[in-house]
Every structure is written in structure tokens, then in C-alpha cells.
Design a protein around this motif. Structure first.
Motif, PDB file in Angstrom:
ATOM      1  N   ARG A 507       1.391   1.608  81.270  1.00 51.90           N
ATOM      2  CA  ARG A 507       2.479   2.271  80.782  1.00 51.90           C
ATOM      3  C   ARG A 507       2.732   3.391  81.767  1.00 51.90           C
ATOM      4  NH1 ARG A 507       1.405   3.446  74.646  1.00 51.90           N
ATOM      5  NH2 ARG A 507       2.584   5.281  75.043  1.00 51.90           N
ATOM      6  N   MET A 509       4.317   6.572  83.658  1.00 48.93           N
ATOM      7  CA  MET A 509       4.704   7.797  83.328  1.00 48.93           C
ATOM      8  C   MET A 509       4.894   8.625  84.845  1.00 48.93           C
ATOM      9  SD  MET A 509       2.539   9.506  80.552  1.00 48.93           S
ATOM     10  CE  MET A 509       1.169   8.669  80.845  1.00 48.93           C
ATOM     11  N   SER A 522      -5.301  17.168  82.668  1.00 52.15           N
ATOM     12  CA  SER A 522      -4.643  17.028  81.391  1.00 52.15           C
ATOM     13  C   SER A 522      -3.946  15.901  80.681  1.00 52.15           C
ATOM     14  CB  SER A 522      -3.640  18.230  81.258  1.00 52.15           C
ATOM     15  OG  SER A 522      -3.763  19.339  82.050  1.00 52.15           O
ATOM     16  N   GLU A 525      -6.835  13.885  79.644  1.00 51.48           N
ATOM     17  CA  GLU A 525      -7.419  14.419  78.276  1.00 51.48           C
ATOM     18  C   GLU A 525      -6.575  14.209  77.315  1.00 51.48           C
ATOM     19  OE1 GLU A 525      -7.919  18.749  78.201  1.00 51.48           O
ATOM     20  OE2 GLU A 525      -8.357  18.466  76.259  1.00 51.48           O
ATOM     21  N   VAL A 526      -5.434  14.079  77.322  1.00 59.41           N
ATOM     22  CA  VAL A 526      -4.634  14.026  76.018  1.00 59.41           C
ATOM     23  C   VAL A 526      -4.602  12.436  76.024  1.00 59.41           C
ATOM     24  CG1 VAL A 526      -2.279  13.950  77.228  1.00 59.41           C
ATOM     25  CG2 VAL A 526      -2.511  14.923  75.052  1.00 59.41           C
ATOM     26  N   LYS A 527      -4.640  11.666  77.022  1.00 60.13           N
ATOM     27  CA  LYS A 527      -4.578  10.195  76.720  1.00 60.13           C
ATOM     28  C   LYS A 527      -6.100   9.705  76.501  1.00 60.13           C
ATOM     29  CE  LYS A 527      -0.393   9.120  77.278  1.00 60.13           C
ATOM     30  NZ  LYS A 527       0.495   8.819  76.182  1.00 60.13           N
ATOM     31  N   ARG A 691      -9.850   9.524  69.288  1.00 62.49           N
ATOM     32  CA  ARG A 691      -8.723   9.843  68.456  1.00 62.49           C
ATOM     33  C   ARG A 691      -8.150   8.686  68.270  1.00 62.49           C
ATOM     34  NH1 ARG A 691      -4.330  11.733  70.542  1.00 62.49           N
ATOM     35  NH2 ARG A 691      -5.011  11.528  72.600  1.00 62.49           N
ATOM     36  N   LEU A 695       0.899   6.900  67.847  1.00 62.03           N
ATOM     37  CA  LEU A 695       1.354   6.263  66.530  1.00 62.03           C
ATOM     38  C   LEU A 695       2.691   6.008  66.568  1.00 62.03           C
ATOM     39  CD1 LEU A 695      -0.404   9.296  64.687  1.00 62.03           C
ATOM     40  CD2 LEU A 695      -0.737   6.935  64.575  1.00 62.03           C
ATOM     41  N   THR A 696       3.420   6.885  67.608  1.00 60.14           N
ATOM     42  CA  THR A 696       4.900   6.713  67.536  1.00 60.14           C
ATOM     43  C   THR A 696       5.479   5.433  68.259  1.00 60.14           C
ATOM     44  OG1 THR A 696       4.902   8.299  69.182  1.00 60.14           O
ATOM     45  CG2 THR A 696       5.657   9.089  67.069  1.00 60.14           C
ATOM     46  N   GLU A 697       4.617   4.547  68.512  1.00 54.83           N
ATOM     47  CA  GLU A 697       5.388   3.367  69.248  1.00 54.83           C
ATOM     48  C   GLU A 697       4.676   2.073  69.159  1.00 54.83           C
ATOM     49  OE1 GLU A 697       4.463   6.040  71.444  1.00 54.83           O
ATOM     50  OE2 GLU A 697       2.503   5.648  71.752  1.00 54.83           O
TER      51      GLU A 697
ATOM     52  N   GLY B 144       6.054   8.701  72.822  1.00 54.42           N
ATOM     53  CA  GLY B 144       4.752   9.480  72.575  1.00 54.42           C
ATOM     54  C   GLY B 144       3.935  10.005  73.836  1.00 54.42           C
ATOM     55  N   ASP B 145       4.438   9.253  74.812  1.00 52.50           N
ATOM     56  CA  ASP B 145       4.008   9.709  76.103  1.00 52.50           C
ATOM     57  C   ASP B 145       4.589  10.826  76.767  1.00 52.50           C
ATOM     58  OD1 ASP B 145       2.297   7.516  76.603  1.00 52.50           O
ATOM     59  OD2 ASP B 145       3.919   6.467  77.913  1.00 52.50           O
ATOM     60  N   ASP B 148       3.244  13.683  74.814  1.00 55.20           N
ATOM     61  CA  ASP B 148       1.717  13.977  75.495  1.00 55.20           C
ATOM     62  C   ASP B 148       1.624  14.993  76.681  1.00 55.20           C
ATOM     63  OD1 ASP B 148       0.466  12.516  73.559  1.00 55.20           O
ATOM     64  OD2 ASP B 148      -0.125  10.827  74.708  1.00 55.20           O
ATOM     65  N   VAL B 149       2.614  14.683  77.321  1.00 58.39           N
ATOM     66  CA  VAL B 149       2.919  15.456  78.549  1.00 58.39           C
ATOM     67  C   VAL B 149       3.146  16.871  78.552  1.00 58.39           C
ATOM     68  CG1 VAL B 149       4.139  15.626  80.686  1.00 58.39           C
ATOM     69  CG2 VAL B 149       3.321  13.168  80.331  1.00 58.39           C
ATOM     70  N   ALA B 151       2.604  18.242  75.649  1.00 58.29           N
ATOM     71  CA  ALA B 151       1.355  18.922  74.919  1.00 58.29           C
ATOM     72  C   ALA B 151       0.336  19.509  76.076  1.00 58.29           C
ATOM     73  CB  ALA B 151       0.826  17.888  74.152  1.00 58.29           C
ATOM     74  N   VAL B 152       0.363  18.738  77.057  1.00 53.98           N
ATOM     75  CA  VAL B 152      -0.514  19.265  78.197  1.00 53.98           C
ATOM     76  C   VAL B 152      -0.032  20.656  78.689  1.00 53.98           C
ATOM     77  CG1 VAL B 152      -0.806  18.860  80.563  1.00 53.98           C
ATOM     78  CG2 VAL B 152      -1.130  17.140  78.988  1.00 53.98           C
ATOM     79  N   ARG B 153       1.229  20.908  78.939  1.00 56.13           N
ATOM     80  CA  ARG B 153       1.978  22.008  79.363  1.00 56.13           C
ATOM     81  C   ARG B 153       1.753  23.140  78.164  1.00 56.13           C
ATOM     82  NH1 ARG B 153       4.895  21.358  84.223  1.00 56.13           N
ATOM     83  NH2 ARG B 153       4.099  19.489  85.217  1.00 56.13           N
ATOM     84  N   SER B 162      -6.238  22.474  72.182  1.00 58.35           N
ATOM     85  CA  SER B 162      -6.486  21.530  73.274  1.00 58.35           C
ATOM     86  C   SER B 162      -5.145  20.770  73.256  1.00 58.35           C
ATOM     87  CB  SER B 162      -7.676  20.474  72.823  1.00 58.35           C
ATOM     88  OG  SER B 162      -7.339  19.715  72.009  1.00 58.35           O
ATOM     89  N   ALA B 163      -4.693  20.027  74.398  1.00 57.30           N
ATOM     90  CA  ALA B 163      -3.996  19.242  74.392  1.00 57.30           C
ATOM     91  C   ALA B 163      -3.860  18.057  73.501  1.00 57.30           C
ATOM     92  CB  ALA B 163      -3.718  18.805  75.906  1.00 57.30           C
ATOM     93  N   ALA B 164      -5.123  17.500  73.388  1.00 61.34           N
ATOM     94  CA  ALA B 164      -5.144  16.595  72.646  1.00 61.34           C
ATOM     95  C   ALA B 164      -4.702  16.835  71.132  1.00 61.34           C
ATOM     96  CB  ALA B 164      -6.647  16.039  72.422  1.00 61.34           C
ATOM     97  N   ALA B 167      -0.849  17.154  70.645  1.00 59.63           N
ATOM     98  CA  ALA B 167      -0.082  16.118  70.717  1.00 59.63           C
ATOM     99  C   ALA B 167      -0.304  15.315  69.386  1.00 59.63           C
ATOM    100  CB  ALA B 167      -0.734  15.212  71.844  1.00 59.63           C
ATOM    101  N   ARG B 171       2.612  14.446  67.137  1.00 60.86           N
ATOM    102  CA  ARG B 171       3.005  12.951  66.669  1.00 60.86           C
ATOM    103  C   ARG B 171       2.973  12.697  65.198  1.00 60.86           C
ATOM    104  NH1 ARG B 171       0.857   8.854  70.379  1.00 60.86           N
ATOM    105  NH2 ARG B 171       1.075   9.443  72.453  1.00 60.86           N
ATOM    106  N   GLU B 174       6.089  13.641  64.119  1.00 61.60           N
ATOM    107  CA  GLU B 174       7.176  12.937  64.298  1.00 61.60           C
ATOM    108  C   GLU B 174       7.001  11.485  63.459  1.00 61.60           C
ATOM    109  OE1 GLU B 174       9.406  13.886  66.851  1.00 61.60           O
ATOM    110  OE2 GLU B 174      10.432  11.960  66.728  1.00 61.60           O
ATOM    111  N   ARG B 175       6.075  10.974  62.934  1.00 64.10           N
ATOM    112  CA  ARG B 175       5.871   9.704  62.506  1.00 64.10           C
ATOM    113  C   ARG B 175       6.492   9.909  60.957  1.00 64.10           C
ATOM    114  NH1 ARG B 175       0.940   6.675  60.375  1.00 64.10           N
ATOM    115  NH2 ARG B 175       0.210   8.674  59.877  1.00 64.10           N
TER     116      ARG B 175
END
Lengths: 706, 271
Positions: A507, A509, A522, A525-527, A691, A695-697, B144-145, B148-149, B151-153, B162-164, B167, B171, B174-175
Motif C-alpha cells: 500500500r 503512501m 509516527s 507507530e500508527v500502522k 490493534r 476498518l474503513t477499507e 484509512g491511510d 493515519d497520516v 493522526a500522526v501530525r 498517541s497517534a494510534a 487514528a 476510523r 468514520e465507519r
């Protein structure tokens, strides 16, 4: 008719039209009976020649192919052949010749020696009737031997691809053997040509010395130069016309040089193709650009010309036909028999051995090229030429049907799944995720290779991300760049392309970032990725491997980090892990073990014992890591020689997976020519608690765009 | 901007069901559903005022969104008919937003408004944004990507989150119900009174093919976290960015500062 063909150019164009149309029409018919296109093209040439058209409608033939026009057609076909041999060289990955083990070496050598010997013996028998006058018997014998030992690498590769045999064991062995065979046979032929052309022994020696010097020059001087050109040329705009021009000039110079030396121009073209760097898609793009015009337009003229020279009418006596049958029989016996016996000897089953033998027996158009050289040199007579053409046709023609019988598609399907991908994945911890950070398009393919090796066959729980961060300055600098950027994913493209080749879903980005290190951490972390994969490139100042962004990411990321130093990494088959017992080393072992399970890489752990090492702990760890493909080699560090030990062990490996400490990656890297993966371990506070997936895709059809 | 989608967005985030809102403002839920799906025109100004009261929003905001004439203005014109001549003059000159701002400034200077604006106003959008939270020309394949990005900022500006976690919240929201508001804009968010509001602006290099109310692919995200006392108002303000001209301008912006300037401009247009 005559007014249509009144000028040489008109004639040439008419000839091209007739040749291409005939070849294509017969090609359609060949498809129907599952024969390679080559058969159709050769037959088309023969039909247009004196064997059929000349027999049925001599006037038409005389008008369409007057003797005076053959010179121009000949030149065109020679240029076509030079380009074609260049393509063959391009397709021939010299990497195939490296490290394929005992099997291939034995089979390929046997499958050259046996037909060569049989061909020489045959020459003894037929030389009274078929050897042209004024030719030395030695030349004739050598040429017959060489002509008998040719294998059609391009045709073979195409048959294997069409029948999806490439990923089977037979396919892999065959393609390697064919590559070895072809290279060897061409070398022998070059030698033979130089012998035939030379009038005196001293001349032959001079030619040979020059040829060797030329080959060395190409390998040692031109090849590195091309690697640089390729590295520069595969930027955002791809292959510029200037670089293509440089390549062609070099190609023609190379062909010219070999022709001057006295071996054939085709060798120069072939060698040039073989040394074009494969990394970064340079060779692929070049081949794509060239292939259509050569294969569709120029090559058929060569076949037509061969057909014009093939006069089946010359075989007008029963003896001639008997001799022809004998030649075919000896050719099959030598090539098929030789490969079959050697394959059985190395332990392949009868079915595999037969398949391999019949595949190696394919002569295809390479034989035709050799024969034309022979005819032009005058070393074989037109009669023998015709016989040998028939031999090439028959051996190519019989390949597909016999293969069909020996290796029915059902069996094949079973074969593909089993051996090449040992499905030991059950023992792998499920689900692995990698964030690949690409700065330059060059690093992309290597990263895809590593990701493929770590993940193997991607399942739903394996997640791969490609991340490209643009510097903000780049974006604001020029308007032009901004216009382009939305469409071109830029540096990510090679990564995605290579990943698709490996069947991996990445994927992509990309966005603008002023602080790449921080954003990489970051996003990782988020992924929630297991591993961050970074590329490495020489910095402008200093040579330190783990500096700059790489250093910051290693320091701050809450995931394991790996830095890939790719040096033409095209396959991950043999992996070395130097192991001193540090946490980073343990990560290195785990990653390498993953590669062993995922793609069947052979992993060697070089365990370096230090005097003060925590031996029981290390023993326990290594015992836990034990697996089929993982072997542990012990080494004692007497003094400060660890680096030397690693450098020595790295010989012949595809990849060295190295912990960021305690060994110094910088020091080892500068002394080793292999690819490196330098890994840095991160202590996870709480390992569990994943985690939920995004979810959204949709996940199933998450095909990478662009 | 798609008014219906925006209305649904605000209603969902206010936690009011379709039926309950319909009852409160005295219309059938079928009618309200048609409005939300864009099958019916935006309601009359009076009904908009009622909706605003029910959702606890400033009435003018909804009327702006629906591009209706405010009842205040209508009433004023009835009282002082000569004022309509002034509006006619303005309309005839086709004054641009910038020129209107100058007229506005003149009014402020000449006739200061009586009774300063009540209480601490909700922060303007551009105050929630910062250059480091403007992500330009993001290219990715999934919404979603992008979230996430962003959320990082956002995590960098929201202490203790935390970003996680951010996010995941966004999400999840959004769902539940997609946050597209039309014209290629979506406003993914995670509202929470306890968190100081911050926002991130994301423009996309390639439009994302996700379901949107008006079927225009997604080109821009305004991601909101927190919200303080009036989170809905922030969402409504964000929805005001969804006009073709604004989206086009923001997507072409090549520096965060330029994008911020454009947002500030939109905010000032509506006073």
C-alpha cells in the motif's frame, strides 16, 4: 508486377510486407497446434524460398527475391540479428549461472560434451560427401560439433514461460543449463569461427588472444561504466533517449570490434546484452523498447533469408535423405541422450529427466543463426545447410508434443506447488508487517525483494506499506515539478512494480515532510508495523552508514529497523548472519529464519564466540531457532578478528543480515561486495495487544494503485 | 457542499436520531430523510432556525451552509425597505469576497456594533491548524491511510494522545457514518469535550474513490480532534470549506502557509 517493384526501395518494402504477413499468418496456425512462433517463421522462410515458391511460381519468386536484392535484405537481417542477439543477451541473466549447484553444472557440461563429440564423429562419416572443397577437415569437424551442441535459449525460455514451467524444479534446472550451454556453445563457436577464418596458426592465436582481451575489457571496463549510466538514467523520467543512444553506440561498437577481431559481430552484440545491468529496470525497459521492432520486423527477414538459402530440392537422392535422418538422429541422441543420462545421474526422476532432455534438444533459431554463419564462412555446403535446417526444425517441432506426453499439465500443476515453496509457514508467527521507506527509486526493487523474502506468500495478516516522503523544498521550487507530481508516484513506482512481480500487495503512501525521521517513526507507530525498512545511499559528506535520518529512526522508532544496502540484490537464496549474541543479532537471526521459512533461503549463522560471552543463554536461543534450512557455523574470535571472519564467510552469499552492534557494519560493508541488511532491535514494552486491522477499507482486494 | 450530508453529519454527532429531530422541528421523518439524502431542497430559513436550536448550533451557521437568506436580514429589509437598494447596488457591482471585506471594514470603523460579541467565541478553523498539520499532496490508496497520516501530525499537537489511539477513534467514527460533505471534502473527526481542539488539513495528490454524497471523489480532508465546548460548530465551519473554488485552491497550494491563508480567507468571508 514489375512496375510495382521498380526501385530497390519498393522491392525491399514489398519483401518486408510479404515476409511479415506470411510469418504472422503461419504464426496463427502454429498457435493452434501449440508450437512456438519460431517454427512458423522458419517454415515461412522456407515456403518463400526455392523449396516451394520457387518450385510453384518461379516467376514470382524471381520478381520478388531477385539475386541482386538479396544483398540489401541480407544487411537488414544482419542488423536485425545483431539487435536480436543483444536482446538474447539482455534476457540471459548471468545471475542464473551463479550458485545453482552441482546438478546444473554436470548436466550442462554433459549436454555440451556429448553432442559435440557425436557431431565430430558424424563429421568423420559425412565429410566425403558433404564437406565443401578447400575446407580444412578440422574446421569442418569443430563446426559440426559446435552446431550440434547449440540450445535455443530464447525459444526455451518462451516455451517454459508459456507452459508455466519456470517455477518448477525442472524449469529452473533447464533454464540454467540452457544459459550455461548457450554461453559455452557461443564461446566454442567464436573459437571455431576464428580458426576457420585464420589462414595460419599464428593468426588464430592472435585472434584468440584479442578475443579474450576484448571479453575482459567488456566485463571489467564497460560493465561498471554501464552500471553508472543505468544508476543515473533510471531517475524520474526513466530511460532518456540520450542513454538509449549511448547504449546503442556501445552495442554497435562492440559488434564492430568482434567482427574486426575475427570472431563474429553477433558475439559482440550478445556480450553487450549480457553485461547490461539488471538493477533498476534498465535492461527491462531497454528490452521492451527494442523487442517489437526486432522480433516482428527485422527477425523475419533473417528467417526469409535462411529460407531462401534452404534448398530442399538439393536432397534429391535416397542417400541424402538417409544422411539427413542420420543427422537428426545424432543431434537428438547427443543432446537429449546426454542431458537425460546426466540428469538421471544427478538423481532426477525419469519424467523430469526426459522433460529436461527434450527441452535441451530444442534448437530453434539459434541453430539457424549458427548455420548461416557456417554457410557464409563456406564451412558447410548448401546441402548440409538444408539438412541442418531440417534438423533444427524437427528438434524444435517435437519439443512441445513430447513435453505434453511426458509432462501433462495436471502433473505440472502438482509439481509447481510442492517443491519450490516448501510450505513450512505453519511454524512462522502469523502476520508480519513492514513499512518500506523509499527515498530514491533505485532502492525500491531491493526493498521489494527483502519484503518478499520476509513474507513469502502474502496472507491477509501480512501488511506491507510503501512510504515516500518528499522534501518540502522540492515541491515549492518549480511549478513544473508540481504539475507532474500528482500523477507520478515517483520513487515508489519501481518498488510497486517489483512487488507486483512478486505477487505482493504494497500500500503506497507519499506526502511532503520536513522531518522525515519523525514522520517515519509516527507512521510506523500508527500502522503498528513489525519492521521499518530503510534504504541506504552514499551521503555527500562522510560515509557513516548509520547516520542522519537512519540514525534518528533507529533511535526513536518503536519498531525494529532494518537498513538495506542493496548491491544488485536480485534473489535471496543464501543468507549469512554473523552472530555475537547481542539483541540486534538475535533479531537478525529471527529475520533470516523467517526468510528460510518464507522462501526457502539457505541461512548460515556464523556464531562468533567471545571469551566473555553469555554462552548458556546464546546456546538456548540458537537451539530455539534451529530449523531445516538454518545451519550454525562456529568461529572463535581470537583477538580482534571478528570482522575478518565475517568478510570471509560472506563470500558467495546473496545477503548478509547484520546486527547494528557490536560488530561495525561500516567496516564490514566497505570490505564486502554483497548486499547487507543492517538490523536494529527495539525493545517493545508490551508486545501483545494488537490493534484491530484497518476498518474503513476492503482488505481482500486491497490492490496497490498506480 | 452537500447540505443534506452536512446536516446528517451534525445530527449524528449531536447524537440525535432522525425521528427525534423530525419531531422536534415538526416535520415528517421521511421529509427530513429526503433532505439529508439530497432528494429535497434545503429547508426554509425558519425550519433551519428550529434545527439549529435542536442541535444547539448558532442559527446563522446553518443558514450560511444552506445558502439561504437569514430571517434577520429578511426582517430588516421589511423594516427598512431602502436597505434593499444598497444590497442591489452591491449585487450589481458583483463585489468579490475581498471587496466585501473592505466594505465590512468600513462598516466596523464607522458604525461599531453595539454590545461586543457575546462570550468567548469558538475558535476559528485556521487557529486550530498549524503549518506542521497541513499535509499537502498526500498520495495513498485508502482513506484509512490518509487518516493515519493526519493522526500522526495531530498526535504531536495533542499531549497525552498517541497517534494510534487518535487514528483508531477517527476510523471508528468514520465507519459508523462516512463524513463526506460533498465537493470532494470529508471531515473525519474524533470529538471529545475534554480535549483541546486541533485540526489537520490533508490535500490529496490523487482523488480517493470512496463513497461520497455527491459522488465527487475525495480530494481533501479536514481532520478534527477534540472540540471543547462547541464541537459541532467546528464541524459546520469545516463543511463551509467544501466549495469548488476553495477545494481547487487548497489542492493547488504548494506550501502549508498558502493553504492556511486560504482557510483564513474563507473564515473571514463569513464574518
Amino acid at each position: 508486377m514489375a512496375f510495382l517493384l521498380h526501385s530497390p526501395l519498393c522491392l525491399l518494402i514489398a519483401q518486408l510486407v510479404v515476409i511479415i504477413v506470411t510469418a504472422r499468418l503461419l504464426g496463427l496456425a502454429a498457435r493452434k497446434i501449440h508450437q512456438p512462433l519460431v517454427i512458423a517463421e522458419v517454415v515461412a522462410g522456407i515456403l518463400l524460398g526455392p523449396s516451394l515458391l520457387g518450385l510453384v511460381a518461379p516467376d514470382v519468386e524471381a520478381a520478388l527475391f531477385p539475386a541482386a536484392s538479396l544483398g540489401i535484405l541480407g544487411m537488414l537481417s544482419q542488423v536485425g540479428l545483431i539487435l536480436f542477439m543483444f536482446l538474447v543477451g539482455l534476457e540471459m541473466d548471468l545471475g542464473l549461472l551463479r550458485g545453482r549447484g552441482h546438478t546444473s553444472v554436470l548436466i550442462s557440461h554433459t549436454s555440451i560434451v556429448v553432442p559435440f563429440a557425436l557431431g565430430a564423429v558424424l563429421a568423420l562419416y559425412i565429410h566425403p560427401t558433404l564437406m565443401p572443397e578447400g575446407v580444412a577437415f578440422s574446421s569442418f569437424t569443430l563446426f559440426m560439433g559446435a552446431a550440434m551442441s547449440i540450445t535455443a535459449f530464447p525459444v526455451l525460455a518462451r516455451i517454459l514461460t508459456e507452459r508455466r514451467l519456470l517455477r518448477t524444479k525442472v524449469g529452473a534446472v533447464t533454464i540454467t543449463c540452457a544459459a550455461v550451454d548457450d554461453v559455452t556453445a557461443w564461446c566454442i563457436l567464436a573459437f571455431v569461427v576464428s580458426i576457420v577464418r585464420a589462414t595460419a596458426l599464428t593468426e588464430a592465436i592472435v585472434t584468440t588472444v584479442l578475443a579474450v582481451a576484448y571479453t575482459l575489457g567488456m566485463l571489467l571496463l564497460v560493465r561498471p561504466f554501464l552500471a553508472r549510466v543505468a544508476a543515473r538514467g533510471t531517475g524520474r523520467e526513466g530511460l532518456t533517449q540520450n542513454i538509449v543512444a549511448v547504449t546503442f553506440v556501445l552495442l554497435f561498437l562492440s559488434a564492430w570490434a568482434t567482427e574486426l577481431i575475427g570472431i563474429h559481430a553477433l558475439f559482440g552484440a550478445f556480450l553487450m546484452g549480457a553485461i547490461i545491468p539488471r538493477e533498476g529496470g534498465f535492461a527491462r525497459v531497454l528490452a521492451e523498447k527494442l523487442e517489437d521492432i526486432v522480433v516482428i520486423v527485422l527477425l523475419p527477414t533473417f528467417f526469409a533469408l535462411s529460407g531462401l538459402r534452404t534448398q530442399i530440392g538439393l536432397l534429391n537422392t535416397p542417400e541424402a535423405w538417409i544422411q539427413c535422418a542420420l543427422i537428426i538422429a545424432v543431434a537428438c541422441l547427443g543432446k537429449f541422450g546426454g542431458s537425460y543420462v546426466a540428469a538421471r545421474w544427478t538423481g532426477l526422476g525419469w519424467r523430469e529427466s526426459t522433460a529436461l532432455g527434450i527441452l535441451m534438444n530444442t534448437r530453434g533459431l539459434m541453430e539457424l543463426i549458427v548455420l548461416n554463419i557456417g554457410l557464409e564462412l563456406g564451412v558447410i555446403s548448401p546441402t548440409l545447410f538444408t539438412m541442418m535446417v531440417l534438423m533444427a526444425l524437427v528438434t524444435t517441432f517435437m519439443t512441445t508434443p513430447i513435453l505434453q506426453v511426458v509432462y501433462p499439465p495436471e502433473l505440472l500443476a502438482a509439481d509447481v506447488i510442492d517443491p519450490p515453496q516448501p510450505d513450512t509457514r505453519v511454524t512462522l508467527p502469523e502476520g508480519f508487517s513492514v513499512l518500506m521507506c523509499v527515498a530514491f527509486d533505485r532502492s525500491g526493487p531491493g526493498m521489494a525483494q527483502i519484503a518478499g523474502a520476509l513474507v513469502g506468500k502474502q496472507t491477509a495478516s501480512d501488511r506491507l506499506y510503501g512510504l515516500q516522503l518528499h522534501r518540502p523544498a522540492e515541491r515549492t521550487s518549480t511549478l513544473l515539478e508540481d504539475e507532474h507530481s500528482p500523477e507520478s508516484p515517483g520513487a515508489l513506482e519501481p518498488l510497486l512494480a517489483r512487488s507486483r512481480d512478486h505477487g505482493l500487495n504494497v500500500r503506497p503512501m507519499s506526502f511532503v515532510s520536513g522531518e522525515p525521521a519523525r514522520d517515519i517513526c509516527s507512521v510506523a507507530e500508527v500502522k503498528d508495523v513489525d519492521l521499518i525498512l530503510l534504504g541506504w545511499h552514499k551521503t555527500l559528506f562522510g560515509q557513516a552508514l548509520l547516520g542522519g535520518t537512519v540514525h534518528d529512526v533507529m533511535k526513536d522508532a518503536r519498531a525494529d529497523v532494518a537498513v538495506l544496502v542493496s548491491r544488485d540484490l536480485t534473489a535471496v537464496r543464501r543468507v549469512l548472519v554473523p552472530f555475537c549474541g547481542a539483541p540486534h543479532d538475535e533479531l537478525a537471526v529471527r529475520l533470516a529464519r523467517r526468510m528460510a521459512f518464507a522462501v526457502g533461503a539457505e541461512v548460515t549463522i556464523l556464531r562468533i564466540r567471545f571469551r566473555n560471552a553469555d554462552a548458556p543463554r546464546v546456546d538456548a536461543f540458537l537451539a530455539g531457532m534451529a530449523a531445516d534450512k538454518v545451519t550454525v557455523v562456529e568461529a572463535v574470535d581470537d583477538g580482534n578478528k571478528a570482522v575478518d571472519l565475517v568478510v570471509k564467510a560472506a563470500l558467495g552469499q546473496d545477503l548478509v543480515v547484520l546486527g547494528a552492534a557490536p560488530l561495525s557494519p561500516d567496516q564490514i560493508m566497505t570490505r564486502c561486495p554483497t548486499s547487507f541488511l543492517v538490523v536494529h532491535h527495539h525493545e517493545r514494552a508490551q508486545p501483545a495487544q494488537r490493534r484491530p486491522r484497518p476498518l474503513t477499507e476492503p482488505q481482500a482486494d486491497a490492490v496497490a494503485h498506480g | 457542499m452537500h447540505f443534506g450530508a452536512t446536516l446528517r453529519l451534525l445530527r449524528v454527532d449531536a447524537g440525535v436520531s432522525l425521528r427525534a429531530l423530525a419531531q422536534k422541528i415538526g416535520v415528517s421523518s421521511a421529509y427530513l430523510s429526503r433532505v439529508e439524502n439530497g432528494h429535497d431542497q434545503a429547508p426554509t430559513p425558519d425550519r433551519l432556525m428550529a434545527i439549529a436550536r435542536a442541535l444547539d448550533l448558532p442559527p446563522t451557521l446553518l443558514i450560511d451552509l444552506a445558502q439561504r437568506v437569514s430571517p434577520f436580514v429578511a426582517r430588516y429589509l421589511e423594516d427598512v425597505p431602502s436597505a434593499s437598494y444598497l444590497f442591489l447596488e452591491i449585487a450589481r457591482r458583483k463585489l468579490s469576497a475581498a471587496q466585501l471585506a473592505r466594505v465590512h471594514a468600513f462598516l466596523e470603523a464607522e458604525f461599531p456594533a453595539r454590545g461586543a460579541t457575546a462570550g468567548p467565541a469558538t475558535p476559528r478553523l485556521h487557529e486550530l491548524l498549524a503549518p506542521e498539520r497541513v499535509i499537502l499532496k498526500l498520495s495513498c490508496s485508502y482513506l484509512g491511510d490518509a487518516i493515519d497520516v493526519a493522526a500522526v501530525r495531530l498526535a504531536n499537537a495533542a499531549p497525552g494522545l498517541s497517534a494510534a489511539a487518535i487514528a483508531a477513534e477517527i476510523r471508528e467514527r468514520e465507519r459508523e457514518s462516512p463524513t463526506g460533505v460533498g465537493h470532494g471534502v470529508a471531515v473525519p473527526h474524533a470529538l471529545g469535550a475534554s480535549v483541546q481542539p486541533v485540526a489537520a488539513l490533508v490535500t490529496l495528490a490523487r482523488p480517493l474513490p470512496v463513497a461520497t454524497p455527491d459522488d465527487i471523489p475525495l480530494q481533501m480532508l479536514l481532520v478534527l480532534v477534540g472540540g471543547g465546548r462547541s464541537p459541532l460548530e467546528l464541524l459546520a465551519r469545516a463543511a463551509r470549506l467544501a466549495t469548488p473554488a476553495t477545494v481547487a485552491d487548497l489542492c493547488q497550494a504548494s506550501t502549508p502557509e498558502a493553504a492556511l491563508g486560504r482557510v483564513r480567507h474563507v473564515e473571514s468571508e463569513f464574518g
